[in-house]
Design an enzyme around this catalytic site. Sequence first.
Site, mmCIF file in Angstrom:
data_model
loop_
_atom_site.group_PDB
_atom_site.id
_atom_site.type_symbol
_atom_site.label_atom_id
_atom_site.label_comp_id
_atom_site.label_asym_id
_atom_site.label_seq_id
_atom_site.Cartn_x
_atom_site.Cartn_y
_atom_site.Cartn_z
ATOM 1 N N LYS A 1 0.854 -1.204 0.000
ATOM 2 C CA LYS A 1 0.000 0.000 0.000
ATOM 3 C C LYS A 1 0.873 1.231 0.000
ATOM 4 C CE LYS A 1 0.815 1.258 4.541
ATOM 5 N NZ LYS A 1 1.631 2.415 4.924
ATOM 6 N N GLY B 1 7.256 1.218 5.064
ATOM 7 C CA GLY B 1 6.026 2.013 4.997
ATOM 8 C C GLY B 1 5.088 1.597 3.884
ATOM 9 N N ASP C 1 -2.789 -1.119 10.233
ATOM 10 C CA ASP C 1 -2.978 -1.128 8.782
ATOM 11 C C ASP C 1 -3.613 -2.423 8.274
ATOM 12 O OD1 ASP C 1 -1.755 1.319 8.764
ATOM 13 O OD2 ASP C 1 0.139 0.633 7.926
HETATM 14 C C1 LIG Z 1 1.508 5.362 10.492
HETATM 15 C C2 LIG Z 1 1.442 4.147 9.594
HETATM 16 C C3 LIG Z 1 0.601 4.563 8.348
HETATM 17 O O1 LIG Z 1 0.334 3.549 7.482
HETATM 18 O O2 LIG Z 1 2.780 3.856 9.256
HETATM 19 P P1 LIG Z 1 3.565 2.668 8.492
HETATM 20 O O3 LIG Z 1 3.809 1.570 9.496
HETATM 21 O O4 LIG Z 1 2.707 2.205 7.351
HETATM 22 O O5 LIG Z 1 4.847 3.287 8.048
HETATM 23 C C4 LIG Z 1 0.750 2.999 10.319
HETATM 24 O O6 LIG Z 1 -0.577 3.330 10.638
HETATM 25 C C5 LIG Z 1 1.462 2.518 11.560
HETATM 26 O O7 LIG Z 1 0.678 1.507 12.147
HETATM 27 P P2 LIG Z 1 1.289 0.205 12.807
HETATM 28 O O8 LIG Z 1 2.152 -0.497 11.779
HETATM 29 O O9 LIG Z 1 0.236 -0.560 13.454
HETATM 30 O O10 LIG Z 1 2.230 0.854 13.867
HETATM 31 P P3 LIG Z 1 3.298 0.131 14.770
HETATM 32 O O11 LIG Z 1 4.503 -0.198 13.970
HETATM 33 O O12 LIG Z 1 2.645 -0.955 15.526
HETATM 34 O O13 LIG Z 1 3.606 1.335 15.760
HETATM 35 C C6 LIG Z 1 4.778 1.449 16.459
HETATM 36 C C7 LIG Z 1 4.606 2.580 17.447
HETATM 37 O O14 LIG Z 1 4.360 3.818 16.758
HETATM 38 C C8 LIG Z 1 3.473 4.634 17.513
HETATM 39 N N1 LIG Z 1 2.234 4.899 16.753
HETATM 40 C C9 LIG Z 1 1.847 4.102 15.713
HETATM 41 C C10 LIG Z 1 0.686 4.378 15.018
HETATM 42 C C11 LIG Z 1 -0.085 5.485 15.418
HETATM 43 N N2 LIG Z 1 -1.223 5.792 14.790
HETATM 44 N N3 LIG Z 1 0.309 6.247 16.456
HETATM 45 C C12 LIG Z 1 1.475 5.980 17.121
HETATM 46 O O15 LIG Z 1 1.819 6.692 18.054
HETATM 47 C C13 LIG Z 1 3.181 3.869 18.793
HETATM 48 O O16 LIG Z 1 4.137 4.265 19.755
HETATM 49 C C14 LIG Z 1 3.441 2.432 18.389
HETATM 50 O O17 LIG Z 1 3.793 1.623 19.483
HETATM 51 N N1 LIG Z 2 5.264 -11.169 7.546
HETATM 52 C C1 LIG Z 2 5.975 -10.070 7.821
HETATM 53 N N2 LIG Z 2 6.419 -9.286 6.828
HETATM 54 C C2 LIG Z 2 7.127 -8.158 7.104
HETATM 55 N N3 LIG Z 2 7.449 -7.747 8.323
HETATM 56 C C3 LIG Z 2 7.040 -8.488 9.370
HETATM 57 C C4 LIG Z 2 6.286 -9.674 9.146
HETATM 58 N N4 LIG Z 2 6.021 -10.188 10.353
HETATM 59 C C5 LIG Z 2 6.580 -9.374 11.262
HETATM 60 N N5 LIG Z 2 7.194 -8.339 10.693
HETATM 61 C C6 LIG Z 2 7.875 -7.215 11.398
HETATM 62 O O1 LIG Z 2 7.125 -6.018 11.159
HETATM 63 C C7 LIG Z 2 7.994 -4.914 10.841
HETATM 64 C C8 LIG Z 2 7.258 -3.910 9.929
HETATM 65 O O2 LIG Z 2 7.089 -4.510 8.712
HETATM 66 P P1 LIG Z 2 6.312 -3.952 7.453
HETATM 67 O O3 LIG Z 2 4.856 -4.109 7.618
HETATM 68 O O4 LIG Z 2 6.885 -4.624 6.263
HETATM 69 O O5 LIG Z 2 6.718 -2.432 7.396
HETATM 70 P P2 LIG Z 2 5.875 -1.112 7.484
HETATM 71 O O6 LIG Z 2 4.931 -1.210 8.667
HETATM 72 O O7 LIG Z 2 6.930 -0.060 7.651
HETATM 73 O O8 LIG Z 2 5.164 -0.970 6.194
HETATM 74 C C9 LIG Z 2 9.216 -5.576 10.203
HETATM 75 O O9 LIG Z 2 10.371 -4.819 10.377
HETATM 76 C C10 LIG Z 2 9.288 -6.929 10.892
HETATM 77 O O10 LIG Z 2 10.116 -6.844 12.047
#
Ligand SMILES: C[C@@](CO)(OP(=O)(O)O)[C@H](O)COP(=O)(O)OP(=O)(O)OC[C@H]1O[C@@H](n2ccc(N)nc2=O)[C@H](O)[C@@H]1O
Ligand SMILES: Nc1ncnc2c1ncn2[C@@H]1O[C@H](COP(=O)(O)OP(=O)(O)O)[C@@H](O)[C@H]1O
Length: 283
Positions: A13, A100, A138
């Site tokens: 995405k 991301g 997500d």
């Molecule tokens: C911000 C987005 C946009 O798509 O970034 P990407 O992960 O795709 O880059 C997502 O919603 C990411 O969601 P998700 O993937 O669940 O986040 P996580 O890695 O679990 O979040 C790690 C940490 O970031 C912070 N966090 C995350 C999402 C959010 N809306 N608020 C936060 O403050 C929290 O401290 C959380 O513990």
């Molecule tokens: N099946 C999987 N594919 C990718 N990452 C995974 C998976 N399972 C656990 N992870 C963990 O989740 C983290 C975030 O992965 P990913 O979803 O690919 O990135 P982002 O949230 O930045 O788009 C990775 O760095 C990895 O440690």
Amino acid sequence: MSATRLTLPSPAKLNLMLHILGRRPDGYHELQTIFQFLDYGDEITFAVRDDGVIRLHTEFAGVPHDSNLIVKAAKQLQEQSGCSLGIDIWIEKILPMGGGIGGGSSNAATTLLGLNHLWQLGWDMDRLAALGLTLGADVPVFVRGHAAFAEGVGEKLTPVEPEEPWYLVLVPQVSVSTAEIFSDPLLTRNSPPIKVRPVPKGNSRNDCLPVVAKRYPDVRNALNLLGNFTEAKLTGTGSCVFGGFPSKAEADKVSALLTETLTGFVAKGSNVSMLHRKLQSLL
Ligand SMILES: C[C@@](CO)(OP(=O)(O)O)[C@H](O)COP(=O)(O)OP(=O)(O)OC[C@H]1O[C@@H](n2ccc(N)nc2=O)[C@H](O)[C@@H]1O
Ligand SMILES: Nc1ncnc2c1ncn2[C@@H]1O[C@H](COP(=O)(O)OP(=O)(O)O)[C@@H](O)[C@H]1O
């Protein structure tokens, strides 16, 4: 007899915009973002086992078996549905991790939908999306499979129909920690909520960009390079950077300029996920 083996796509995405409205009492941030899928992603193969064992056969560097979102999704679904069947899983992983573009969340969603089908659970999308949300913010949009305007932490979804250009996605060789970006004191956390639908033009910024670009020179370089050809944007908290082009040929032309130190890929934007298109074709 019903199928016992299935191969499904697990698309990436993009966040076409991302505004941070504030911080909730639990520390998570309230967002407004637009998700669109790419016709580009991993491929997951599932084969039913009758002994209840859940086994991912593909190894991931740095991700232990039981921490993999694929395994977590399968275990949760098995537990909550009371299903006695198990599953063997293999994945062809092409999506960069921590970029991301949502690879982990997408893998979890493909697993939920694939197992719902193979285990014949009959769960509806609301129930699968709710389970998905416990695995990551997500996951629900990948479960529902339609481009969406998302609110809350990304779980309140309204389907949208943005244009579907060809994108060049640059993949800087750094993994950005989402937690680190959300805890940066310089992050904009007070963007005014957009109340009009569809989201008016001119709202395509990503509030994470200034903080990510400041901390990661490789991301900054990617933004500068792509910015010579089209509007260069950051997806999620990065590290991937993307820009739209009117045709594949034009995206390919810029892609051909990339070097070994900064790679990328060209993919079509899609408002219906290729996972859902494949599942539809099975029915
Ligand atoms: C911000 C987005 C946009 O798509 O970034 P990407 O992960 O795709 O880059 C997502 O919603 C990411 O969601 P998700 O993937 O669940 O986040 P996580 O890695 O679990 O979040 C790690 C940490 O970031 C912070 N966090 C995350 C999402 C959010 N809306 N608020 C936060 O403050 C929290 O401290 C959380 O513990
Ligand atoms: N099946 C999987 N594919 C990718 N990452 C995974 C998976 N399972 C656990 N992870 C963990 O989740 C983290 C975030 O992965 P990913 O979803 O690919 O990135 P982002 O949230 O930045 O788009 C990775 O760095 C990895 O440690």
